[in-house]
Enzyme design. Structure first.
Site, PDB file in Angstrom:
ATOM      1  N   SER A 194       4.810   2.929  -6.740  1.00 41.80           N
ATOM      2  CA  SER A 194       3.674   2.632  -5.870  1.00 41.80           C
ATOM      3  C   SER A 194       3.327   3.843  -5.001  1.00 41.80           C
ATOM      4  O   SER A 194       2.962   4.882  -5.525  1.00 41.80           O
ATOM      5  CB  SER A 194       3.975   1.377  -5.048  1.00 41.80           C
ATOM      6  OG  SER A 194       2.825   0.884  -4.420  1.00 41.80           O
ATOM      7  N   ASP A 200      -0.200  -6.965 -12.046  1.00 40.54           N
ATOM      8  CA  ASP A 200       0.000  -6.388 -10.713  1.00 40.54           C
ATOM      9  C   ASP A 200      -1.202  -6.729  -9.838  1.00 40.54           C
ATOM     10  O   ASP A 200      -2.340  -6.389 -10.173  1.00 40.54           O
ATOM     11  CB  ASP A 200       0.140  -4.871 -10.866  1.00 40.54           C
ATOM     12  CG  ASP A 200       0.592  -4.172  -9.600  1.00 40.54           C
ATOM     13  OD1 ASP A 200       0.109  -4.540  -8.505  1.00 40.54           O
ATOM     14  OD2 ASP A 200       1.403  -3.238  -9.705  1.00 40.54           O
ATOM     15  N   HIS A 215       4.146  -6.106  -9.582  1.00 38.26           N
ATOM     16  CA  HIS A 215       4.403  -4.894  -8.802  1.00 38.26           C
ATOM     17  C   HIS A 215       5.846  -4.816  -8.300  1.00 38.26           C
ATOM     18  O   HIS A 215       6.211  -3.876  -7.605  1.00 38.26           O
ATOM     19  CB  HIS A 215       3.439  -4.878  -7.608  1.00 38.26           C
ATOM     20  CG  HIS A 215       3.267  -3.539  -6.944  1.00 38.26           C
ATOM     21  ND1 HIS A 215       2.570  -2.500  -7.526  1.00 38.26           N
ATOM     22  CD2 HIS A 215       3.694  -3.066  -5.736  1.00 38.26           C
ATOM     23  CE1 HIS A 215       2.565  -1.452  -6.705  1.00 38.26           C
ATOM     24  NE2 HIS A 215       3.249  -1.774  -5.621  1.00 38.26           N
TER      25      HIS A 215
END
Length: 276
Positions: free
Chosen positions: A147, A223, A256
């Site tokens: 991320s 995600d 995620h």
């Protein structure tokens, strides 16, 4: 450098240290996994940069990376995601996406952030110099992240191809100059000059300078941040524009979380092992 903890794990050692970080003007903690092979000779390392709200412990405790790292004879270096301490400024609204836990791996130029938020220099220079001096770790490095940390890994690897052998990322913020997370962080840390922002944007770096290192990206298609914040299609387009050959793996049904990371961390470590 002070040892905080040291435990056995898959034949190697999972260790946590703290030290006075000169670039950040504060005391920092970081984690290291040393495989069993490090008892015989210095080993190469993968530096893993974590995402928003994380510390040096998230990847160490959730990703399940140590088993494969021990098999491959690769160390794992896991830094924190921002400067820490009572003297370090934080988001006045205590938001998760800025301030402590959200350093974005940039060198801040704006007050009050510039005194401490120099995460780019910390990751590129100070931390490697420390661990390679004090631990059985060589200067054969790869860089990875998740991320916000995926953004950091891409940017740092692309800007420093002489220092790294390969780059990988889980769910990276690929185009931070064109997403809410990046716009908030960069406007505060770097000011309003978007030309300064571009040096920390993987898409812009690839368009300007090409793809100097092997890259692997893993992205879950379930995600929740996919379209607004991560924009893997922008990265794919930039790589295609320069005739790059990065591996972009899109995974149906994955989100995620660290469940996603733990599902594909072995593939990423084996990817890096080819170059280390």
């Amino acid at each position: 450098m002070k040892k905080v903890s040291d435990v056995r794990c898959f034949g190697g050692r999972q260790i946590r240290f703290e030290h006075d970080a000169k670039t950040l003007n504060c005391v920092m903690q970081f984690s290291v996994y040393l495989p069993e092979a490090a008892t015989q000779q210095p080993v190469p390392a993968v530096y893993f940069l974590s995402g928003l709200t994380c510390t040096d412990e998230n990847f160490a405790t959730k990703a399940g990376a140590q088993r494969v790292a021990n098999e491959l004879g690769i160390a794992l270096i896991m830094p924190d995601t921002s400067p820490r301490g009572d003297d370090v400024p934080d988001d006045p609204e205590a938001a998760y996406d800025f301030g402590k836990g959200a350093g974005f791996y940039v060198n801040a130029t704006q007050t009050p952030w510039s005194e401490h938020y120099q995460m780019y220099d910390y990751i590129v220079s100070e931390l490697p110099e420390l661990v390679e001096r004090e631990l059985p770790i060589t200067d054969r490095r790869a860089i990875a992240g998740h991320s916000m940390g995926g953004h950091g890994a891409l940017v740092i690897g692309l800007r420093n191809p002489q220092r790294y052998r390969s780059i990988s990322a889980f769910s990276p913020i690929t185009h931070p100059t064109d997403c809410p997370w990046g716009e908030k962080a960069f406007s505060n840390y770097l000011g309003d000059d978007r030309q300064q922002w571009a040096q920390y944007d993987a898409v812009e770096l690839i368009k300007a300078h090409g793809q100097p290192l092997p890259i692997r990206v893993d992205q879950g298609l379930a995600d929740g941040f996919l379209d607004e914040q991560l924009k893997p299609q922008a990265l794919q387009a930039a790589i295609a524009e320069v005739n790059g050959d990065a591996e972009i793996h899109l995974h149906e049904g994955y989100d995620h979380s660290y469940y996603f990371i733990s599902s594909f961390i072995e593939a990423q470590l084996r990817f890096h092992a080819q170059y280390l």
